[in-house]
Design an enzyme around this catalytic site. Sequence first.
Site: not given
Ligand SMILES: *Cc1c(COP(=O)(O)O)cnc(C)c1O
Length: 393
Positions: A176, A204, A236
Amino acid sequence: MKNLASQLQERRQQQLYRERLVVDGPQGVVVRIDGRDYLSFCSNDYLGLANHPEVVAAFHHGLDEFGSGSGAAHLITGHSRAHHVLEEELASFVQRPRALLFSTGYSANLGIISSLLGRSDRVFEDRLNHASLLDAARLSNARLLRYPHVDTEVLASQLAAAPASEYLVATDAVFSMDGDSAPLARLSAVAAQHDAWLLVDDAHGLGVLGPHGRGSVAGAGLGVSEVPILMGTLGKAFGTFGAFVAGSDDLVETLIQQARTYIYTTAPPPAVACATRAALQRVREDDWRREHLQALIKRFRTGAMQLGLALCDSQTPIQPLLVGTAGQALKFSLALREQGILITAIRPPTVAEGSSRLRITFSAMHSEVQVDRLLAALERAGMAARDAAGAAR
Ligand SMILES: *Cc1c(COP(=O)(O)O)cnc(C)c1O
């Protein structure tokens, strides 16, 4: 009781104080903060669906049909038809037998690892994994072993040396804060060799990578037997909210029985699931969004190289520029802010000491002209000169 005020003051002095920006109006490549418009390069709305008219309309229709709240946990009366149909559509999208919705990716990771492992088991994680995967290992009480970033050889030797128990290997598919990809084929081979579960968190990659946006795992040509546990998030690239776990029928049923972060929490509003169904349709059908995104990434990388900027090894919309200290990262972020460009400084403990960075992200809604504006702003902020000086040393 500890003195919170002095602790906060210390954090401020270390340039590690975190503050929230208050955004007025919808998410987009231009966001309004304190009455000024900024060109944003730091959201995870990779496909530009967070304010897409069809997704918003589906949200409205969902409210009309299901009301505002789910009223209960999934196992009581909170599991609506909208959730159920979305699960079926997501399972089919990622080509797995079943999918299970969670309220967030964070709670999905906690639920998966703590359901499958206990005190006598072991979790193996990439050093740069997302915080939720690390917290999940802690919650499970299993022993956590971290391997150097993408180093499958160290992972293999850690697995070989472990006493007999239940093993789980967990990795971000796209890291990330760095934007690089995990070696999924090698990881799945190593995991299989040691009879370990493999959990891939594709927060992602889903929607962005792979055929029709099916994600990193599909992009690597791996199925449910190679990657038995796939986690995807919906906040996302999907532009809505929530997450899901996809895998075998037995995996999903086990999570329904055992995942405390699934059982003891209110189901998300059904209307969110309605919006996500509309987003899924755009994800699946709009290859142009991914194609445009790749063109923007290429344009940025070419331009950044010409400026002598230090790029990371990333082919994804996450294109961080390493800066160094937290103070320097803040300074560059502010210099860009003054030019009307929004990129947050990412500092410890989110990233390692000395690797503070500007985490630049692209959206399919950016134009090539906007990418050029970003490059010019980076040059004007002095980032290029700085790296050129660094390279000359
Ligand atoms: C954003 C993210 C999460 C968490 O997801 P949310 O739905 O925002 O709680 C988990 N793992 C990774 C790699 C992320 O980037």
